[in-house]
Design an enzyme around this catalytic site. Structure first.
Site, short mmCIF file in Angstrom:
data_model
loop_
_atom_site.label_atom_id
_atom_site.label_comp_id
_atom_site.label_asym_id
_atom_site.label_seq_id
_atom_site.Cartn_x
_atom_site.Cartn_y
_atom_site.Cartn_z
N ASP A 7 3.13 5.23 -5.31
CA ASP A 7 2.38 6.46 -5.10
C ASP A 7 3.31 7.66 -5.30
O ASP A 7 3.97 8.12 -4.37
CB ASP A 7 1.77 6.48 -3.70
CG ASP A 7 0.94 7.74 -3.46
OD1 ASP A 7 0.90 8.59 -4.38
OD2 ASP A 7 0.35 7.87 -2.39
N ASP A 31 -8.95 0.69 5.90
CA ASP A 31 -8.06 0.51 7.05
C ASP A 31 -8.70 1.08 8.31
O ASP A 31 -8.84 0.41 9.34
CB ASP A 31 -6.71 1.19 6.77
CG ASP A 31 -5.68 0.89 7.85
OD1 ASP A 31 -5.99 0.13 8.78
OD2 ASP A 31 -4.56 1.43 7.79
N THR A 32 -9.12 2.34 8.22
CA THR A 32 -9.66 3.03 9.39
C THR A 32 -10.77 2.24 10.10
O THR A 32 -10.78 2.16 11.34
CB THR A 32 -10.19 4.42 8.96
OG1 THR A 32 -9.07 5.20 8.51
CG2 THR A 32 -10.89 5.15 10.09
N HIS A 38 -7.96 9.81 3.54
CA HIS A 38 -7.65 8.78 4.53
C HIS A 38 -8.12 9.19 5.93
O HIS A 38 -8.28 10.38 6.19
CB HIS A 38 -6.14 8.53 4.58
CG HIS A 38 -5.60 7.88 3.34
ND1 HIS A 38 -4.65 8.47 2.55
CD2 HIS A 38 -5.90 6.70 2.75
CE1 HIS A 38 -4.38 7.67 1.54
NE2 HIS A 38 -5.12 6.60 1.63
N GLY A 39 -8.32 8.20 6.80
CA GLY A 39 -8.54 8.50 8.21
C GLY A 39 -9.99 8.57 8.62
O GLY A 39 -10.91 8.28 7.84
N ASP A 65 0.85 -1.20 0.00
CA ASP A 65 0.00 0.00 0.00
C ASP A 65 0.89 1.25 0.00
O ASP A 65 1.84 1.35 0.79
CB ASP A 65 -0.88 -0.05 1.26
CG ASP A 65 -1.98 0.99 1.26
OD1 ASP A 65 -2.41 1.42 0.17
OD2 ASP A 65 -2.44 1.36 2.37
N HIS A 66 0.60 2.19 -0.88
CA HIS A 66 1.30 3.49 -0.92
C HIS A 66 2.83 3.36 -0.91
O HIS A 66 3.50 3.97 -0.05
CB HIS A 66 0.86 4.39 0.23
CG HIS A 66 -0.55 4.87 0.10
ND1 HIS A 66 -0.92 5.88 -0.75
CD2 HIS A 66 -1.70 4.44 0.69
CE1 HIS A 66 -2.23 6.07 -0.68
NE2 HIS A 66 -2.72 5.20 0.19
N GLY A 100 -9.27 5.61 0.79
CA GLY A 100 -10.05 6.36 1.77
C GLY A 100 -11.51 5.93 1.80
O GLY A 100 -12.41 6.76 1.84
P1 13P Z 1 -9.30 4.62 5.10
O1 13P Z 1 -8.48 5.50 5.97
O2 13P Z 1 -10.56 5.30 4.67
O3 13P Z 1 -9.57 3.30 5.70
O4 13P Z 1 -8.47 4.37 3.74
C1 13P Z 1 -7.43 3.42 3.72
C2 13P Z 1 -6.62 3.50 2.49
O5 13P Z 1 -6.94 4.15 1.52
C3 13P Z 1 -5.37 2.71 2.47
O6 13P Z 1 -4.65 2.90 1.29
O1 G3H Z 2 -3.02 4.82 3.54
C1 G3H Z 2 -3.16 4.77 4.74
C2 G3H Z 2 -3.35 3.48 5.40
O2 G3H Z 2 -4.42 3.59 6.31
C3 G3H Z 2 -2.09 3.00 6.06
O3 G3H Z 2 -1.82 3.75 7.17
O4 G3H Z 2 0.62 4.25 6.95
O5 G3H Z 2 -0.54 4.40 9.17
O6 G3H Z 2 -0.10 2.17 8.13
P1 G3H Z 2 -0.36 3.64 7.91
ZN ZN Z 3 -4.71 4.89 0.56
#
Ligand code: 13P
Ligand code: G3H
Ligand code: ZN
Length: 309
Positions: free
Chosen positions: A105, A257-258, A181-182, A83-84, A213
Site C-alpha cells: 500500500d 474487518d470492522t 475503513h472503520g 493486509d496493507h 472498507g
Molecule cells: P472495514 O473497516 O470496512 O472492515 O474494512 C477492512 C479493510 O479494508 C481491511 O483492509
Molecule cells: O485496514 C484496516 C484493517 O481493519 C486492519 O486494521 O491495522 O487495526 O489491524 P488494524
Molecule cells: Zn483496507
C-alpha cells in the site's frame, strides 16, 4: 488447504461473477469462525493479517493457527494475505513467514513513487510465486458536500489505473470508490461509486479489483453494543446491496474487518452484562465465535461465493 495458485482463485472469482471474502484475523476464535463458515458454505477464502495483527498476536502464531485450520478443513481453498503492507520489508517478511499474497500500500505516494515501490515488491514476490495487490487512489467516504473535482481527485482514475498496472505488473488492484475503513464510514448520505467499478472492469478486464472498507456495520449489532453499555452511536457502513452490486460489476475481493470486531464486542458485552458473575472466557468467547460464524455465512451469500469450491 493453503493454495499454491492464489492468482487462479482470484481470476476464477473475477470471471465467475463472485467475490472472495477477505477477512482480517487477529486471534484463534475469529479465525476458527471464519474458516468454519467457509467450510459450511463451500466458499473460497482469503484470511488477511494486518501489520497490527502481526504485532499483536505474533506472525508465526497467526500463520500456525491458519495452517492448523487448513489441515482441519482441507476442502476450503485459503489465501494467506498481508493486509496493507506499508513497505517492501513488511511484504518480504510476510512472504518469508508463508503468506502467498501481499498488499503493498503505497497509495499515499505520488503516482511515480507508488509505481516504483509497488514494482519492487512485485518483482520480489513473483519470484517466490506470491501475488501482489496494489492500491491506487485514496480511500475515504464520499459525502454529499464533496465536489465532483474533489471526488475525482481521490477516487481511482481508470486511465491512470491502466498505466499503473502496465508499469507495475501488480496482480490485483485495490481501488478507491468511496468506501473507508472503520465503523463510521459516512456522516451524511454517503455513496459508493459503483459506476467506477464498471469502468475499471472495462479498461482492466484481466485485473481482479479489490474493495476495501466493505463492512456493512449491521445495525442489529450496533444496537446490542449500545444496549449493553457501549457507545457506537452514528456507526454506519456500506449497504450490503451496494456490495453485491459492486461484486456483480467486477469486484473480486471484499475486505471485512470492522464487522468481525463489532460482532465479537456485541456478544461479549451481552454475555457479561446478562451474567455478571461469569468469568470463564470460553463462556463469552464461544458465543462470540458462533455469532461471527453466522455473520460470515451471511456475508458469503452477499458476495455470491457459496458453492464456488
Ligand atoms: P472495514 O473497516 O470496512 O472492515 O474494512 C477492512 C479493510 O479494508 C481491511 O483492509
Ligand atoms: O485496514 C484496516 C484493517 O481493519 C486492519 O486494521 O491495522 O487495526 O489491524 P488494524
Ligand atoms: Zn483496507
Amino acid at each position: 488447504m493453503i493454495v499454491t495458485n492464489p492468482l487462479d482463485l482470484m481470476k476464477a472469482a473475477q470471471k465467475g461473477g463472485y467475490a472472495i471474502g477477505a477477512f482480517n484475523v487477529n486471534n484463534m476464535e475469529i479465525s476458527q469462525a471464519i474458516v468454519a463458515a467457509h467450510a459450511a458454505k463451500q466458499a473460497p477464502l482469503i484470511l488477511q493479517i494486518s501489520s497490527g495483527a502481526r504485532k499483536y498476536a505474533n506472525t508465526k502464531m497467526l500463520v500456525d493457527i491458519i495452517k492448523s485450520l487448513a489441515d482441519q478443513y482441507p476442502q476450503v481453498p485459503i489465501i494467506v494475505h498481508q493486509d496493507h503492507g506499508a513497505d517492501f520489508d513488511i511484504c518480504k517478511s510476510a512472504i518469508e513467514a508463508g503468506f502467498n499474497s501481499v498488499m503493498i500500500d503505497a497509495s499515499h505516494e505520488e503516482f511515480d513513487g507508488n509505481v516504483r515501490i509497488t514494482k519492487e515488491v512485485v518483482d520480489y514476490a513473483h519470484g517466490k510465486g506470491v501475488i501482489v495487490e496494489a492500491e491506487l487512489g485514496k480511500l475515504g467516504g464520499i459525502e454529499e458536500h464533496v465536489s465532483v473535482d474533489e471526488k475525482d481527485a481521490r477516487l481511482t482514475d481508470p486511465e491512470e489505473a491502466v498505466e499503473f498496472i502496465k508499469q507495475t505488473g501488480a496482480d490485483t488492484l485495490a481501488c478507491a470508490i468511496g468506501t473507508s475503513h472503520g465503523a463510521y464510514k459516512f456522516s451524511s448520505d454517503g455513496k459508493v461509486d459503483v459506476d467506477r467499478v464498471k469502468k475499471l472492469t472495462e479498461v482492466l478486464p484481466d485485473t481482479p479489483l479489490v474493495m476495501h472498507g466493505s463492512s456493512s456495520v449491521p445495525q442489529e449489532y450496533v444496537e446490542i453494543v449500545n444496549k449493553y453499555g457501549g457507545d457506537l452511536s452514528g456507526a454506519r457502513g456500506v449497504d450490503e446491496s451496494t456490495i453485491s452490486e459492486a461484486v456483480k460489476y467486477g469486484v473480486s475481493k471484499v475486505n471485512i474487518d470492522t464487522d468481525l470486531r463489532l460482532v465479537m464486542t456485541a456478544i461479549i458485552r451481552q454475555v457479561l452484562t446478562e451474567d455478571p458473575k461469569q468469568f470463564d472466557p470460553r463462556k463469552y468467547l464461544g458465543p462470540a465465535r458462533d455469532e461471527i460464524q453466522r455473520m460470515v455465512e451471511h456475508k458469503i451469500d452477499v458476495l455470491n461465493s457459496a458453492g464456488k469450491i
